[in-house]
Write a protein that holds these residues in place. Structure first.
Motif, mmCIF file in Angstrom:
data_model
loop_
_atom_site.group_PDB
_atom_site.id
_atom_site.type_symbol
_atom_site.label_atom_id
_atom_site.label_comp_id
_atom_site.label_asym_id
_atom_site.label_seq_id
_atom_site.Cartn_x
_atom_site.Cartn_y
_atom_site.Cartn_z
ATOM 1 N N ASP A 1 16.308 78.172 69.516
ATOM 2 C CA ASP A 1 17.700 77.846 69.822
ATOM 3 C C ASP A 1 18.630 78.919 69.261
ATOM 4 N N ALA B 1 21.741 79.249 69.490
ATOM 5 C CA ALA B 1 23.031 78.723 69.045
ATOM 6 C C ALA B 1 23.048 78.413 67.547
ATOM 7 N N PHE C 1 24.884 80.929 65.383
ATOM 8 C CA PHE C 1 26.280 81.262 65.646
ATOM 9 C C PHE C 1 27.230 80.811 64.542
ATOM 10 N N SER D 1 31.097 83.928 66.119
ATOM 11 C CA SER D 1 31.775 83.780 67.407
ATOM 12 C C SER D 1 31.653 85.049 68.244
ATOM 13 N N ALA E 1 28.078 85.311 69.548
ATOM 14 C CA ALA E 1 27.825 84.372 70.643
ATOM 15 C C ALA E 1 28.386 84.899 71.950
ATOM 16 N N ALA E 2 29.565 85.520 71.899
ATOM 17 C CA ALA E 2 30.183 86.055 73.115
ATOM 18 C C ALA E 2 29.349 87.182 73.708
ATOM 19 N N VAL F 1 26.070 87.624 73.367
ATOM 20 C CA VAL F 1 24.843 87.050 73.937
ATOM 21 C C VAL F 1 25.144 86.412 75.287
ATOM 22 N N THR F 2 26.233 85.647 75.351
ATOM 23 C CA THR F 2 26.614 84.988 76.604
ATOM 24 C C THR F 2 26.884 86.002 77.712
ATOM 25 N N ALA F 3 27.470 87.152 77.328
ATOM 26 C CA ALA F 3 27.794 88.189 78.312
ATOM 27 C C ALA F 3 26.588 89.025 78.706
ATOM 28 N N GLY F 4 25.443 88.772 78.092
ATOM 29 C CA GLY F 4 24.229 89.509 78.442
ATOM 30 C C GLY F 4 24.161 90.900 77.848
ATOM 31 N N LYS F 5 25.003 91.192 76.855
ATOM 32 C CA LYS F 5 24.988 92.527 76.257
ATOM 33 C C LYS F 5 23.922 92.670 75.174
#
Length: 453
Positions: A233, A235, A238, A254, A257-258, A260-264
């Motif tokens: 997990d 998350a 984070f 934070s 997390a951004a 990872v979410t953006a795929g970078k």
């Protein structure tokens, strides 16, 4: 009676210990393995601290610095490790009376009681400590009435292997592996720019390194960070975000997390490293046995899986350490990540850090053993209490003089809890078995606890 107190390590907590010992009318002798004070901090001087200056200057140290014309930094600003050295540690070590107490390039190799091996008891607590150290001239000996070991853990990083041992092939591939938090955007930039870099770990060092690599990728095309996560997990790494009272720590989670979410940042979950090998000038990093192995190919590997204490030179002392965490047994329940983590731990001191060897104390990061999330201000409170205890002021040793910031997230036995008041109302103040203030209150009222567990 004047007492000599040997202090192992001239980092922030070691120098604070010397300041408190001196303020109590005793004589500190600081043995530092590196060539100058703050040697370990110099290895991560590119890193910005999570806590502002107000939490990183010890009060006794500040009192020593005041007559030198030292200007206290803005208490609300966040120093880097380099700024911590330049604006605080270096002046403290060179411009105050502490300069006469610090012996640099002095690596401690063994500690015992004069005339007593570990097995001999009668009269033991009356014998002085005998500290052996090397400074380039051969073995030197220092005798002291008490010892505070604040040598830290920076130079004892955990290996990549998920079983606590080096992964198979890890030593052979050492030239392509770094530990801790290398300066990927600074002095080590040429090593990582344009490369695929795998980072193993889920703590702040791993997250910070991955963020730096993602930023490096914007300047150096071809830089590809890959996060190797032992758990399933992402998350969980984070953090507490806006609920964290150390804003910089919350912002790190934070920001990560951004990305990872953006795929970078590529993510490989359930990746417990078992094998590392070199193939055509690159690393093959594998998880699982040979029949069901999964691999990642990278140019470099950064292992950010935490640290462990070096206990090798303490083998002749009677230590009381938790068998799992390797922290003092009274402290271990407060910091055991298997049980709970509020990110911060209630203030503690000599009582929790003492051993069956009267006059010997572990403090600073080393006192946490293998547990993570140590805050410098915790160490300052530890050594204030310890100095009082050595001086015989038991009342001051037991007194709490610190309020710790909260993370906004509390877990007990793996169950997360967050409240508007912070981590279950903040850290517990006195009850060792309590994970937080609410848990402590419930237990004082005769209940089983606050329900975190």
């Amino acid at each position: 009676m004047d007492k000599t107190v040997a202090i192992i390590g001239a980092g922030p907590v070691g120098l604070a210990a010397a300041a408190h010992v001196r303020e109590r009318g005793m004589s500190p002798v600081v043995l530092e393995a590196g060539p100058e004070a703050g040697h370990a901090v110099r290895q991560w001087q590119h890193v910005q601290l999570f806590s502002p200056w107000e939490y990183n200057v010890d009060k006794a140290a500040a009192r020593l610095l005041a007559p030198t014309g030292w200007n206290s930094p803005d208490p609300s600003s966040y120093p880097t490790g380099g700024e911590l050295i330049e604006r605080y540690l270096a002046p403290l070590a060179t411009r105050t009376p502490l300069r006469e107490t610090i012996r640099t390039s002095s690596r401690v190799t063994a500690i015992s009681r004069a005339g007593f091996d570990k097995a001999k008891t009668k009269g033991r607590d009356q014998a002085p400590f005998e500290i052996r150290y090397q400074n380039g001239k051969g073995d030197e000996v220092l005798r002291a009435d008490a010892v505070i070991d604040v040598s830290g853990t920076w130079f004892s990083p955990n290996p990549a292997g998920s079983n606590g041992l080096p992964a198979l092939g890890e030593r052979e591939c050492a030239g392509r592996i770094a530990y801790g938090m290398p300066a990927v955007r600074g002095s080590a930039r040429s090593r990582y720019a344009g490369k695929t870099v795998a980072v193993l770990g889920a703590g702040h060092s791993a997250l910070g390194t991955l963020i730096d690599l993602a930023q490096l990728a914007e300047w150096a095309p071809g830089t590809r960070p890959v996060w190797l996560l032992r758990g399933d997990d992402p998350a969980k790494a984070f953090g507490g975000g806006r609920n964290d009272k150390l804003a910089a720590r919350g912002e790190l989670g934070s920001a990560f997390a951004a990305l990872v979410t953006a795929g970078k940042i590529a993510v490989e979950t359930g990746f417990a490293v078992t094998h590392i090998s070199e193939i055509e000038g690159r690393l093959r990093i594998s998880t699982g046995d040979s029949s069901a192995a999964r691999s990642v190919i990278a140019d470099e590997l950064v292992v950010s899986t935490g640290f462990r204490p070096d206990l090798s030179f303490l083998s002749e002392l009677r230590l009381r350490l938790d068998p799992a965490i390797e922290a003092p047994v009274a402290l271990a329940p407060l910091i055991d990540p298997n049980e709970h983590s509020c990110g911060t731990v209630r203030p503690h001191g000599a009582r929790e850090l003492a051993h069956d060897e009267p006059g010997f104390y572990l403090a600073g990061m080393k006192s946490y053993g293998r547990a993570p999330t140590f805050l410098m201000m915790t160490g300052y409170e530890q050594v204030r209490s310890i100095a009082a205890d050595i001086a015989g002021d038991k009342k001051a040793a037991a007194r709490v003089e610190l309020v710790l910031p909260e993370t906004g997230v509390c877990t007990r036995a793996g169950v997360e809890s967050a409240t508007a008041a912070g981590c279950c109302g903040g850290p517990a103040k006195a009850e060792p078995s309590a994970c937080c203030a609410a848990d402590e209150s419930a237990k004082k009222a005769g209940g089983a606890g606050c329900g975190c567990s």
